[in-house]
Design a protein around this motif. Structure first.
Motif, short mmCIF file in Angstrom:
data_model
loop_
_atom_site.label_atom_id
_atom_site.label_comp_id
_atom_site.label_asym_id
_atom_site.label_seq_id
_atom_site.Cartn_x
_atom_site.Cartn_y
_atom_site.Cartn_z
N ALA A 111 -19.48 41.14 -14.74
CA ALA A 111 -19.52 40.65 -13.36
C ALA A 111 -20.87 40.95 -12.72
N SER A 112 -21.20 40.21 -11.68
CA SER A 112 -22.39 40.53 -10.89
C SER A 112 -22.28 41.94 -10.36
N GLY A 113 -23.34 42.71 -10.55
CA GLY A 113 -23.35 44.09 -10.08
C GLY A 113 -22.75 45.09 -11.04
N SER A 114 -22.32 44.65 -12.21
CA SER A 114 -21.68 45.57 -13.16
C SER A 114 -22.69 46.45 -13.89
N GLY A 115 -23.96 46.09 -13.84
CA GLY A 115 -24.99 46.88 -14.51
C GLY A 115 -25.47 46.27 -15.82
N VAL A 116 -25.12 45.03 -16.05
CA VAL A 116 -25.47 44.35 -17.30
C VAL A 116 -26.99 44.31 -17.51
N SER A 142 -24.47 36.37 -17.87
CA SER A 142 -23.41 35.46 -18.29
C SER A 142 -23.97 34.14 -18.80
N VAL A 143 -23.44 33.69 -19.94
CA VAL A 143 -23.75 32.35 -20.46
C VAL A 143 -22.46 31.57 -20.67
N VAL A 203 -22.08 38.44 -1.78
CA VAL A 203 -21.24 39.62 -1.99
C VAL A 203 -19.76 39.24 -1.86
N GLU A 204 -19.45 38.38 -0.91
CA GLU A 204 -18.06 37.92 -0.75
C GLU A 204 -17.60 37.18 -2.01
N TRP A 205 -18.44 36.27 -2.52
CA TRP A 205 -18.11 35.56 -3.75
C TRP A 205 -17.88 36.55 -4.89
N ALA A 206 -18.80 37.51 -5.06
CA ALA A 206 -18.72 38.47 -6.16
C ALA A 206 -17.49 39.37 -6.03
N SER A 207 -17.00 39.57 -4.82
CA SER A 207 -15.84 40.44 -4.61
C SER A 207 -14.56 39.85 -5.19
N HIS A 208 -14.58 38.58 -5.54
CA HIS A 208 -13.39 37.90 -6.06
C HIS A 208 -13.37 37.80 -7.59
N TYR A 209 -14.32 38.46 -8.26
CA TYR A 209 -14.42 38.37 -9.72
C TYR A 209 -13.10 38.75 -10.40
N GLU A 210 -12.54 39.88 -10.03
CA GLU A 210 -11.31 40.34 -10.67
C GLU A 210 -10.13 39.42 -10.36
N ALA A 211 -10.04 38.94 -9.13
CA ALA A 211 -8.92 38.08 -8.73
C ALA A 211 -9.04 36.68 -9.33
N GLY A 247 -16.49 29.65 -10.27
CA GLY A 247 -17.56 30.36 -10.96
C GLY A 247 -17.05 31.48 -11.83
N ARG A 248 -17.93 32.39 -12.13
CA ARG A 248 -17.67 33.50 -13.03
C ARG A 248 -16.51 34.34 -12.53
N ASN A 249 -15.59 34.69 -13.44
CA ASN A 249 -14.51 35.61 -13.08
C ASN A 249 -13.98 36.29 -14.33
#
Length: 185
Positions: free
Chosen positions: A11-16, A74-75, A130-138, A143-145
């Motif tokens: 995810a965005s911000g995960s440290g990848v 992510s690809v 940040v709002e978009w990225a906050s929904h990664y787990e849900a 986009g990316r999830n």
């Protein structure tokens, strides 16, 4: 001689990206980030996506034919032709609140602290990102999830290593160097 073509994702911000750079440095391999290919250069950055065919063409020109590299980012959804090249995929998962904290800090670094605070010229874009990225787990946004990433990883033909992005980068690099040394070939 075995190749070392390593892909890090999460995810965005995960440290990848930070982990990818550190691992590449430790292994003395070139590091590439998918964002450098995904986005057209703009000011400010990250405004216009490059067409997928152009991303892949640039990657083929820049590093894909080489024997060894590290690719972070992510690809999934556009980079399926890369999958047969991967010798190892590292899936970084990081708790949501830590990811969002990192994203806010990254945006302040990229655009300036004054730009991302309320009233700043980049505040609205940062808040939306940040709002978009906050929904990664849900997985309830386009986009990316997590569900898409899990499905993509399930179909990969190479070894997968899962790491906790909340752990110190130096510890993760040590662990991953052991995992890379165990690659067949």
């Amino acid at each position: 001689m075995k190749s070392r073509r390593i892909h890090l994702m999460g995810a965005s911000g995960s440290g990848v990206t930070a982990l990818g750079r550190a691992l590449a440095g430790r292994l003395a391999l070139p590091h590439h980030d998918s964002d450098d290919y995904f986005w057209l250069p703009t000011a400010p950055p990250y405004q216009t996506a490059r067409p997928a065919a152009d991303r892949l063409r640039l990657m083929r020109e820049m590093f894909l034919p080489r024997h060894d590299w590290v690719l972070s980012g992510s690809v999934e959804g556009w980079g399926d032709e890369l999958v047969p090249l991967f010798d190892l995929v590292i899936f970084v998962t990081t708790p949501r609140e830590l990811r969002l904290q990192r994203l806010r800090a990254r945006e302040a670094t990229h655009f300036g602290a004054d730009a991302v605070v309320p009233g700043g010229w980049h505040h609205d874009e940062t808040a939306l990102f940040v709002e978009w990225a906050s929904h990664y787990e849900a997985g309830d946004r386009e986009g990316r999830n997590l569900a898409k990433h899990e499905a993509w990883v399930a179909g990969l033909p190479c070894p997968i290593v899962r790491v906790d992005g909340a752990r110190p980068v130096a510890e993760l690099v040590e662990q991953l160097c052991t995992d890379v040394a165990r690659l067949p070939g």
